[in-house]
Design a protein around this motif. Sequence first.
Motif, PDB file in Angstrom:
ATOM      1  N   GLU A 163       0.836  -1.182   0.000  1.00  0.00           N
ATOM      2  CA  GLU A 163       0.000   0.000   0.000  1.00  0.00           C
ATOM      3  C   GLU A 163       0.878   1.241   0.000  1.00  0.00           C
ATOM      4  OE1 GLU A 163      -2.786  -0.019   3.156  1.00  0.00           O
ATOM      5  OE2 GLU A 163      -3.677  -1.929   2.600  1.00  0.00           O
ATOM      6  N   ASP A 164       0.684   2.088  -0.985  1.00  0.00           N
ATOM      7  CA  ASP A 164       1.472   3.313  -1.103  1.00  0.00           C
ATOM      8  C   ASP A 164       0.630   4.509  -0.677  1.00  0.00           C
ATOM      9  OD1 ASP A 164       3.646   1.905  -2.151  1.00  0.00           O
ATOM     10  OD2 ASP A 164       2.812   2.031  -4.183  1.00  0.00           O
ATOM     11  N   GLY A 165       1.268   5.447  -0.008  1.00  0.00           N
ATOM     12  CA  GLY A 165       0.617   6.704   0.304  1.00  0.00           C
ATOM     13  C   GLY A 165      -0.390   6.582   1.423  1.00  0.00           C
ATOM     14  N   PRO A 166      -1.106   7.663   1.690  1.00  0.00           N
ATOM     15  CA  PRO A 166      -2.067   7.694   2.781  1.00  0.00           C
ATOM     16  C   PRO A 166      -3.261   6.802   2.506  1.00  0.00           C
ATOM     17  CG  PRO A 166      -2.229   9.690   1.469  1.00  0.00           C
ATOM     18  CD  PRO A 166      -1.030   8.940   0.963  1.00  0.00           C
ATOM     19  N   ASP A 167      -3.908   6.379   3.588  1.00  0.00           N
ATOM     20  CA  ASP A 167      -5.061   5.499   3.497  1.00  0.00           C
ATOM     21  C   ASP A 167      -6.301   6.335   3.186  1.00  0.00           C
ATOM     22  OD1 ASP A 167      -6.623   3.286   3.610  1.00  0.00           O
ATOM     23  OD2 ASP A 167      -6.628   3.083   5.788  1.00  0.00           O
ATOM     24  N   VAL A 168      -6.505   6.631   1.915  1.00  0.00           N
ATOM     25  CA  VAL A 168      -7.605   7.494   1.494  1.00  0.00           C
ATOM     26  C   VAL A 168      -8.668   6.646   0.815  1.00  0.00           C
ATOM     27  CG1 VAL A 168      -8.288   9.467   0.099  1.00  0.00           C
ATOM     28  CG2 VAL A 168      -6.032   9.433   1.181  1.00  0.00           C
ATOM     29  N   PRO A 169      -9.908   6.632   1.331  1.00  0.00           N
ATOM     30  CA  PRO A 169     -10.965   5.858   0.691  1.00  0.00           C
ATOM     31  C   PRO A 169     -11.385   6.479  -0.629  1.00  0.00           C
ATOM     32  CG  PRO A 169     -11.865   7.174   2.468  1.00  0.00           C
ATOM     33  CD  PRO A 169     -10.373   7.345   2.524  1.00  0.00           C
ATOM     34  N   ALA A 173     -12.132  15.021  -3.724  1.00  0.00           N
ATOM     35  CA  ALA A 173     -11.078  15.857  -4.302  1.00  0.00           C
ATOM     36  C   ALA A 173     -11.430  16.258  -5.735  1.00  0.00           C
ATOM     37  CB  ALA A 173      -9.749  15.106  -4.266  1.00  0.00           C
ATOM     38  N   ALA A 174     -11.980  15.297  -6.494  1.00  0.00           N
ATOM     39  CA  ALA A 174     -12.389  15.612  -7.870  1.00  0.00           C
ATOM     40  C   ALA A 174     -13.520  16.638  -7.888  1.00  0.00           C
ATOM     41  CB  ALA A 174     -12.820  14.332  -8.578  1.00  0.00           C
ATOM     42  N   GLY A 220     -16.439  19.332  -1.646  1.00  0.00           N
ATOM     43  CA  GLY A 220     -15.038  19.031  -1.934  1.00  0.00           C
ATOM     44  C   GLY A 220     -14.280  18.502  -0.725  1.00  0.00           C
ATOM     45  N   ASN A 221     -13.336  17.637  -0.992  1.00  0.00           N
ATOM     46  CA  ASN A 221     -12.438  17.138   0.062  1.00  0.00           C
ATOM     47  C   ASN A 221     -11.235  18.076   0.110  1.00  0.00           C
ATOM     48  OD1 ASN A 221     -10.692  15.847   1.769  1.00  0.00           O
ATOM     49  ND2 ASN A 221     -10.786  13.865   0.739  1.00  0.00           N
ATOM     50  N   TRP A 222     -11.300  19.067   0.976  1.00  0.00           N
ATOM     51  CA  TRP A 222     -10.270  20.090   1.028  1.00  0.00           C
ATOM     52  C   TRP A 222      -9.096  19.694   1.910  1.00  0.00           C
ATOM     53  CZ3 TRP A 222     -10.495  23.369  -2.742  1.00  0.00           C
ATOM     54  CH2 TRP A 222     -11.725  23.629  -3.341  1.00  0.00           C
ATOM     55  N   SER A 223      -9.044  18.425   2.315  1.00  0.00           N
ATOM     56  CA  SER A 223      -7.842  17.918   2.956  1.00  0.00           C
ATOM     57  C   SER A 223      -6.876  17.344   1.925  1.00  0.00           C
ATOM     58  CB  SER A 223      -8.191  16.850   3.989  1.00  0.00           C
ATOM     59  OG  SER A 223      -8.791  15.725   3.371  1.00  0.00           O
ATOM     60  N   LEU A 224      -7.394  16.991   0.748  1.00  0.00           N
ATOM     61  CA  LEU A 224      -6.547  16.496  -0.337  1.00  0.00           C
ATOM     62  C   LEU A 224      -6.257  17.586  -1.372  1.00  0.00           C
ATOM     63  CD1 LEU A 224      -8.054  12.942  -1.051  1.00  0.00           C
ATOM     64  CD2 LEU A 224      -5.969  13.507   0.216  1.00  0.00           C
ATOM     65  N   VAL A 225      -7.142  18.564  -1.450  1.00  0.00           N
ATOM     66  CA  VAL A 225      -6.997  19.654  -2.417  1.00  0.00           C
ATOM     67  C   VAL A 225      -6.750  20.944  -1.640  1.00  0.00           C
ATOM     68  CG1 VAL A 225      -8.144  20.976  -4.227  1.00  0.00           C
ATOM     69  CG2 VAL A 225      -8.521  18.506  -4.051  1.00  0.00           C
ATOM     70  N   PRO A 226      -5.730  21.732  -1.993  1.00  0.00           N
ATOM     71  CA  PRO A 226      -5.468  22.987  -1.269  1.00  0.00           C
ATOM     72  C   PRO A 226      -6.652  23.929  -1.326  1.00  0.00           C
ATOM     73  CG  PRO A 226      -3.622  22.417  -2.706  1.00  0.00           C
ATOM     74  CD  PRO A 226      -4.728  21.477  -3.054  1.00  0.00           C
ATOM     75  N   GLY A 227      -7.029  24.474  -0.161  1.00  0.00           N
ATOM     76  CA  GLY A 227      -8.185  25.357  -0.092  1.00  0.00           C
ATOM     77  C   GLY A 227      -8.037  26.628  -0.902  1.00  0.00           C
ATOM     78  N   TRP A 228      -6.793  27.049  -1.208  1.00  0.00           N
ATOM     79  CA  TRP A 228      -6.615  28.294  -1.961  1.00  0.00           C
ATOM     80  C   TRP A 228      -7.051  28.170  -3.411  1.00  0.00           C
ATOM     81  CZ3 TRP A 228      -3.397  27.324  -5.977  1.00  0.00           C
ATOM     82  CH2 TRP A 228      -2.400  26.351  -5.801  1.00  0.00           C
ATOM     83  N   LEU A 229      -7.323  26.949  -3.882  1.00  0.00           N
ATOM     84  CA  LEU A 229      -7.792  26.797  -5.250  1.00  0.00           C
ATOM     85  C   LEU A 229      -9.231  27.298  -5.419  1.00  0.00           C
ATOM     86  CD1 LEU A 229      -6.329  23.312  -6.257  1.00  0.00           C
ATOM     87  CD2 LEU A 229      -5.647  25.558  -7.114  1.00  0.00           C
ATOM     88  N   TRP A 230     -10.036  27.188  -4.347  1.00  0.00           N
ATOM     89  CA  TRP A 230     -11.420  27.641  -4.478  1.00  0.00           C
ATOM     90  C   TRP A 230     -11.505  29.144  -4.740  1.00  0.00           C
ATOM     91  CZ3 TRP A 230     -14.947  30.922  -2.225  1.00  0.00           C
ATOM     92  CH2 TRP A 230     -16.301  30.701  -2.542  1.00  0.00           C
TER      93      TRP A 230
END
Length: 489
Positions: free
Chosen positions: A369-375, A382-383, A427-437
């Motif tokens: 398993e690579d990376g964080p445990d993201v369901p 995030a999308a 949106g999942n703003w823990s995976l996507v930077p909030g400054w994008l909004w």
Amino acid sequence: MRKPTAIALVVGLVATAAGFLIAPGAPSLGGRHTGDAELAAATRAALDGARGYRGLAVALVEPDRVRTAGLGDLAPGGPPVEPGTPFEIGSIGKTLTGMLLAHRATTDAVRPDDPLGVVLPQVTGPTREVTLAELASHRSGLPRLATSPVDLARLAWTNLSAGNPYARWDVDRVVDAASEESPGDGRGEVHYSNFGVALLGQALAAQAGTGYPELLDRELLRPLGMTRTVVATGPGRLPADRAAGTKLNGRPADPWLGGGYAPAGIGVWSTAEDLARLLVGLLAGTAPGADAATPRFTEDDHTRIGYGWFTSRHGDREVVWHNGGTGGFRSYLAIERATGRGVVVLGNTEHDVDRIGLRLLGVPDDPTEDGPDVPLAGWIGAALALGFSFLGGLGLLRAARRMPDRLSLAGSAVWAPLYLALGHRLGNWSLVPGWLWPLGFGLSVAGLVVAARHWPTLPTIADPPAWKRLASLAGSVLVAVPLLIAVAA
């Protein structure tokens, strides 16, 4: 640069700057801790830089001691989490229902092989032949939830509004639904079913002549000294000092309440300290119904199941466990019999805490398993964050560039604020930077400026028939405006 373009750019930049004032943000785990400082430090190390947590309550059971700690906050700007802070534990409640079955079987009140219809005569049809053991081990063949198309629509709405999807499910409705459902072809195989465990708990309570919360308290919670664990079937029974649940986008989530699904973990609140008492009794074999954790049936090559408890292999390690998740909480508890150790991790966001628990037990990460445990839901969020944030502005600019007519431009303008609101809320703003909004917000405002500039020069309707364009605009207004009001509320 032409003057109109420069104006749109400047206004867009100003709007972007203003957007930072209302930008979404991921929950953040503050630096405060309570309880055992060493355990709190170990928990932070187990996070390994993962984001999206606001508060955690943990307990580590060892052969000679039990340690507890709290990290972060109950709510934004609220007091710190304590080891005795109540959290919504979700499906961990299923282990309690499984233990009730095992305990009542020792008193001959019921037998695991009893058909549901014998214990709960109100149930008719094929479901009455399903056994209590099948319900406890997810082998009944019943669906995950008993849902009609209307229920599915309500479920989608509560996900959008961070509401309670179980509000309408009282005991009578769950029992009635059992007569309308039938075990599928998967009966005898492990297929996770909230509905099945809810029926099991209601059947045990009916046979005992009491309600499920009262039966659980009498036969399991009080004997274990779990005085801070409650089944909240209504708002009046919620713990006053509870943690506040948080969605992946940072939005507060309503508690999940519904008496019918209480045996499956809906409305069940507990603390790290109370669940540690449960694990101590389970490891010692003194807890009522401790035999429920004995694996009896195979799910796959790595996992077996007892009555509500899973047993999984991690290399040469064997862990007995269950986790839980509701609209704003995640939970995990486990024991490792070989070492006499156990762990509890409770979180008040939708970020999984399973890996934290395994690391505190000393179980190494799976190298495959690579990376964080993201369901999957996390990546979907995030999308949605990326897509909705920019979709409205890009649509406006595209419509303004094509300049077909005013109705087309108005339709794009109606949808733009809704897309921004959906990105903000879903949106999942823990995976996507909030400054994008704010960038998307600025793009939408710039698009509105461009559209406003071209508006006077455009025909109202470019191509006949007019009724099609008018119907399209009316449909946009009727759908987008109510949704925008609901999402923004």
